[in-house]
Every structure is written in C-alpha cells, then in structure tokens.
Design a protein around this motif. Structure first.
Motif, PDB file in Angstrom:
ATOM      1  N   VAL A 159       0.831  -1.210   0.000  1.00  0.00           N
ATOM      2  CA  VAL A 159       0.000   0.000   0.000  1.00  0.00           C
ATOM      3  C   VAL A 159       0.861   1.254   0.000  1.00  0.00           C
ATOM      4  O   VAL A 159       0.615   2.194  -0.758  1.00  0.00           O
ATOM      5  CB  VAL A 159      -0.954   0.009   1.222  1.00  0.00           C
ATOM      6  CG1 VAL A 159      -1.608   1.380   1.393  1.00  0.00           C
ATOM      7  CG2 VAL A 159      -2.025  -1.057   1.059  1.00  0.00           C
ATOM      8  N   ARG A 160       1.870   1.282   0.869  1.00  0.00           N
ATOM      9  CA  ARG A 160       2.747   2.454   0.953  1.00  0.00           C
ATOM     10  C   ARG A 160       3.520   2.657  -0.359  1.00  0.00           C
ATOM     11  O   ARG A 160       3.726   3.796  -0.799  1.00  0.00           O
ATOM     12  CB  ARG A 160       3.720   2.303   2.120  1.00  0.00           C
ATOM     13  CG  ARG A 160       3.014   2.352   3.474  1.00  0.00           C
ATOM     14  CD  ARG A 160       3.968   2.270   4.629  1.00  0.00           C
ATOM     15  NE  ARG A 160       3.268   2.151   5.887  1.00  0.00           N
ATOM     16  CZ  ARG A 160       2.674   3.155   6.522  1.00  0.00           C
ATOM     17  NH1 ARG A 160       2.714   4.366   6.006  1.00  0.00           N
ATOM     18  NH2 ARG A 160       2.050   2.955   7.665  1.00  0.00           N
ATOM     19  N   LYS A 161       3.918   1.563  -0.983  1.00  0.00           N
ATOM     20  CA  LYS A 161       4.628   1.642  -2.256  1.00  0.00           C
ATOM     21  C   LYS A 161       3.716   2.234  -3.333  1.00  0.00           C
ATOM     22  O   LYS A 161       4.135   3.089  -4.129  1.00  0.00           O
ATOM     23  CB  LYS A 161       5.106   0.251  -2.679  1.00  0.00           C
ATOM     24  CG  LYS A 161       5.926   0.255  -3.964  1.00  0.00           C
ATOM     25  CD  LYS A 161       6.372  -1.150  -4.325  1.00  0.00           C
ATOM     26  CE  LYS A 161       7.169  -1.126  -5.640  1.00  0.00           C
ATOM     27  NZ  LYS A 161       7.573  -2.497  -6.050  1.00  0.00           N
ATOM     28  N   LYS A 162       2.451   1.793  -3.330  1.00  0.00           N
ATOM     29  CA  LYS A 162       1.477   2.287  -4.297  1.00  0.00           C
ATOM     30  C   LYS A 162       1.236   3.785  -4.125  1.00  0.00           C
ATOM     31  O   LYS A 162       1.177   4.538  -5.094  1.00  0.00           O
ATOM     32  CB  LYS A 162       0.162   1.520  -4.147  1.00  0.00           C
ATOM     33  CG  LYS A 162      -0.910   1.913  -5.147  1.00  0.00           C
ATOM     34  CD  LYS A 162      -2.175   1.114  -4.917  1.00  0.00           C
ATOM     35  CE  LYS A 162      -3.276   1.564  -5.877  1.00  0.00           C
ATOM     36  NZ  LYS A 162      -4.543   0.809  -5.636  1.00  0.00           N
ATOM     37  N   HIS A 163       1.111   4.216  -2.857  1.00  0.00           N
ATOM     38  CA  HIS A 163       0.878   5.632  -2.586  1.00  0.00           C
ATOM     39  C   HIS A 163       2.101   6.488  -2.944  1.00  0.00           C
ATOM     40  O   HIS A 163       1.953   7.622  -3.402  1.00  0.00           O
ATOM     41  CB  HIS A 163       0.497   5.829  -1.120  1.00  0.00           C
ATOM     42  CG  HIS A 163      -0.909   5.413  -0.832  1.00  0.00           C
ATOM     43  ND1 HIS A 163      -1.439   5.370   0.433  1.00  0.00           N
ATOM     44  CD2 HIS A 163      -1.918   5.013  -1.649  1.00  0.00           C
ATOM     45  CE1 HIS A 163      -2.695   4.964   0.381  1.00  0.00           C
ATOM     46  NE2 HIS A 163      -2.994   4.737  -0.873  1.00  0.00           N
ATOM     47  N   LYS A 164       3.290   5.932  -2.734  1.00  0.00           N
ATOM     48  CA  LYS A 164       4.513   6.654  -3.111  1.00  0.00           C
ATOM     49  C   LYS A 164       4.548   6.865  -4.624  1.00  0.00           C
ATOM     50  O   LYS A 164       4.948   7.927  -5.107  1.00  0.00           O
ATOM     51  CB  LYS A 164       5.751   5.869  -2.663  1.00  0.00           C
ATOM     52  CG  LYS A 164       6.045   5.933  -1.165  1.00  0.00           C
ATOM     53  CD  LYS A 164       6.533   7.315  -0.764  1.00  0.00           C
ATOM     54  CE  LYS A 164       6.894   7.360   0.710  1.00  0.00           C
ATOM     55  NZ  LYS A 164       7.277   8.749   1.130  1.00  0.00           N
TER      56      LYS A 164
ATOM     57  N   LEU B 254      -8.226   3.652   3.772  1.00  0.00           N
ATOM     58  CA  LEU B 254      -8.540   2.285   3.355  1.00  0.00           C
ATOM     59  C   LEU B 254      -7.267   1.466   3.203  1.00  0.00           C
ATOM     60  O   LEU B 254      -7.276   0.241   3.359  1.00  0.00           O
ATOM     61  CB  LEU B 254      -9.304   2.294   2.025  1.00  0.00           C
ATOM     62  CG  LEU B 254     -10.745   2.780   2.075  1.00  0.00           C
ATOM     63  CD1 LEU B 254     -11.317   2.918   0.662  1.00  0.00           C
ATOM     64  CD2 LEU B 254     -11.616   1.857   2.905  1.00  0.00           C
ATOM     65  N   GLY B 255      -6.154   2.156   2.903  1.00  0.00           N
ATOM     66  CA  GLY B 255      -4.892   1.456   2.725  1.00  0.00           C
ATOM     67  C   GLY B 255      -4.063   1.307   3.978  1.00  0.00           C
ATOM     68  O   GLY B 255      -3.512   0.246   4.244  1.00  0.00           O
ATOM     69  N   THR B 256      -3.988   2.379   4.797  1.00  0.00           N
ATOM     70  CA  THR B 256      -3.040   2.356   5.908  1.00  0.00           C
ATOM     71  C   THR B 256      -3.662   2.209   7.288  1.00  0.00           C
ATOM     72  O   THR B 256      -3.055   1.624   8.171  1.00  0.00           O
ATOM     73  CB  THR B 256      -2.192   3.646   5.909  1.00  0.00           C
ATOM     74  OG1 THR B 256      -3.066   4.782   6.029  1.00  0.00           O
ATOM     75  CG2 THR B 256      -1.390   3.761   4.637  1.00  0.00           C
ATOM     76  N   THR B 257      -4.877   2.731   7.481  1.00  0.00           N
ATOM     77  CA  THR B 257      -5.480   2.658   8.815  1.00  0.00           C
ATOM     78  C   THR B 257      -5.719   1.226   9.247  1.00  0.00           C
ATOM     79  O   THR B 257      -5.490   0.853  10.392  1.00  0.00           O
ATOM     80  CB  THR B 257      -6.810   3.442   8.856  1.00  0.00           C
ATOM     81  OG1 THR B 257      -6.557   4.782   8.472  1.00  0.00           O
ATOM     82  CG2 THR B 257      -7.400   3.429  10.252  1.00  0.00           C
ATOM     83  N   LYS B 258      -6.184   0.403   8.331  1.00  0.00           N
ATOM     84  CA  LYS B 258      -6.439  -1.002   8.672  1.00  0.00           C
ATOM     85  C   LYS B 258      -5.166  -1.683   9.153  1.00  0.00           C
ATOM     86  O   LYS B 258      -5.197  -2.488  10.093  1.00  0.00           O
ATOM     87  CB  LYS B 258      -6.991  -1.744   7.459  1.00  0.00           C
ATOM     88  CG  LYS B 258      -5.989  -1.940   6.346  1.00  0.00           C
ATOM     89  CD  LYS B 258      -6.571  -2.747   5.211  1.00  0.00           C
ATOM     90  CE  LYS B 258      -5.530  -2.971   4.127  1.00  0.00           C
ATOM     91  NZ  LYS B 258      -4.364  -3.704   4.576  1.00  0.00           N
ATOM     92  N   ASN B 259      -4.033  -1.357   8.485  1.00  0.00           N
ATOM     93  CA  ASN B 259      -2.774  -1.968   8.903  1.00  0.00           C
ATOM     94  C   ASN B 259      -2.338  -1.462  10.268  1.00  0.00           C
ATOM     95  O   ASN B 259      -1.736  -2.202  11.054  1.00  0.00           O
ATOM     96  CB  ASN B 259      -1.683  -1.660   7.870  1.00  0.00           C
ATOM     97  CG  ASN B 259      -1.973  -2.280   6.520  1.00  0.00           C
ATOM     98  OD1 ASN B 259      -2.315  -1.597   5.590  1.00  0.00           O
ATOM     99  ND2 ASN B 259      -1.878  -3.590   6.431  1.00  0.00           N
TER     100      ASN B 259
END
Length: 235
Positions: free
Chosen positions: A138-143, A159-164
């Motif tokens: 997710v972090r790679k995609k956002h970068k 939706l990408g980071t809060t769940k993690n």
C-alpha cells in the motif's frame, strides 16, 4: 470576483505546501480561502492575490491548516469504522454465519489441545507477516501516486493504511502478551476458552474484511463518498 485557473492552482499548491496532502481536504480549504479572499478584497481592494491569501491564512492561527486536517481525519475515521462494521455484519447473516461459527469452533477446539499456545503464536505471527506485506504494498502504491502527482483522497489513504495500523497493532500486542505470559490455554476454564475464541473469530473477520473486502470495494466506496472522485480519475 471570479478566480483564474492559475490562482485556483496556486491555492491548491499553497495548501499542499502547508502539509495538506489529501485532495478532498485541499478542495475544502481552497473553497474556504477563495470565499474569504473575496471578502477581504471587498474591504481592501488594493491588496494583491498573494497578500489577500496570506491575510486569510493568518486567520487559521499558529497551527495553520492542522486543526482542519485533524478535524477531517476524525470525521473520516468514524466513517471508516462504519464501513468496516457494514461489511463485518454480513458475516453474521446466512450463509456466512456458518463459516463464522465454524471458525469459532475451530479455535475453541484448538485452544484446548496441549501446547495450543504455540498454535496461537504461530497464527498471530502469520497474520502479522501478512499485515506487514500488505502495508508495504500500500505504501509503495501511494509513493508511486505521489511521484506521478496523482490526487489522493483521505478515505483512500485510510482504506490502505489505517487497517494496517489497527489490526497490525492488535496482532502484535496479542503476540507479545501471549509470548510473555506463556499461557497454557489447555488448562484454562471453558468460559475463558469460549471468550478467547470469540475474540479471535472477530479478529479474523476484521482481518479478512480490511485486507480483502475493502480493497475490492475501494473504487465503489470512494465514488460513494466523493462525487468528484470519478471525474478526478478520468482526468
């Protein structure tokens, strides 16, 4: 007074310069700044665009836009958890309730086996690893989106980071507690096994919903939340 496209773009850049990274929050602030600049010009027509903008920005105080961002994050956090609960409730309807009950019985049976604490620790370790992998993706995609200068919405980020953040934090803490206390589940009373099995079943549902259901529904949820999302995607 009508603003030029360049001036509107400048306001977007201005919000980003002051640590507002989400397009929906930027849009809210740009709208506020534009309206306030018009009022400032009525009172002080000789001010330049930049001077009127800076005058408006000073009204936000020493923390700038941070209070607005924090307020929007709190509001969106509530919406995020409502979305989670909406999909989680589906697991308590037929036929998914059968799967849910089967998972519960599996945990209830396994926790009564000798050395079941190792099964528990291994399961948590697997879940933590999967969370880490998903978080990295997710972090790679956002970068990549940041590099391409694509617009990112607050809910999209959540939706990408809060769940993690939530599920990963929970799994790590459970692992540490179980590892440090060295609980022998097979010697616990049945009602404790029952309670632990319920908690583990609910965590599995949360893990599945946040890692598999929400990503599949992301586009739909974003369009449902932001009317402008579809237009932004088509730009």
């Amino acid at each position: 007074m009508k603003f030029s496209e360049n001036q509107i773009d400048e306001l977007y850049k201005f919000t980003k310069k002051h640590y507002v990274y989400y397009y929906d929050v930027q849009t809210e602030l740009v709208d506020h700044l534009a309206n306030d600049i018009e009022e400032i010009w009525v009172a002080q027509p000789l001010l330049t665009f930049e001077e009127a903008r800076d005058t408006s920005f000073k009204k936000f105080g020493i923390f700038g836009f941070m209070d607005v961002v924090e307020s929007r994050q709190k509001a969106m956090n509530k919406r995020y958890w409502k979305i989670i609960l909406r999909f989680a409730k589906e697991w308590f309807t037929v036929p998914k309730i059968i799967i849910t009950f089967s998972v519960f019985l599996l945990f209830f049976s396994l926790l009564q086996i000798k050395f079941s604490e190792y099964i528990f620790l291994a399961t948590l370790l697997i879940l933590i690893t999967l969370e880490g992998i998903n978080s990295y993706k997710v972090r790679k995609k956002h970068k990549e989106k940041e590099v391409k200068k694509e617009k990112i919405f607050l809910l999209e980020e959540m939706l990408g980071t809060t769940k993690n953040t939530y599920t990963g934090f929970t799994f790590v803490n459970l692992f540490n507690i179980a590892n440090l206390t060295r609980l022998d589940f097979s010697h616990l009373n049945s009602y404790w096994i029952f309670a632990i099995s319920i908690v583990l079943t609910l965590l599995c549902i949360l893990f599945y919903v946040s890692n598999y259901i929400l990503p599949q529904k992301a586009e739909e949820l974003l369009q449902e939340t932001y009317p402008e999302y579809k237009m932004v995607k088509s730009d």
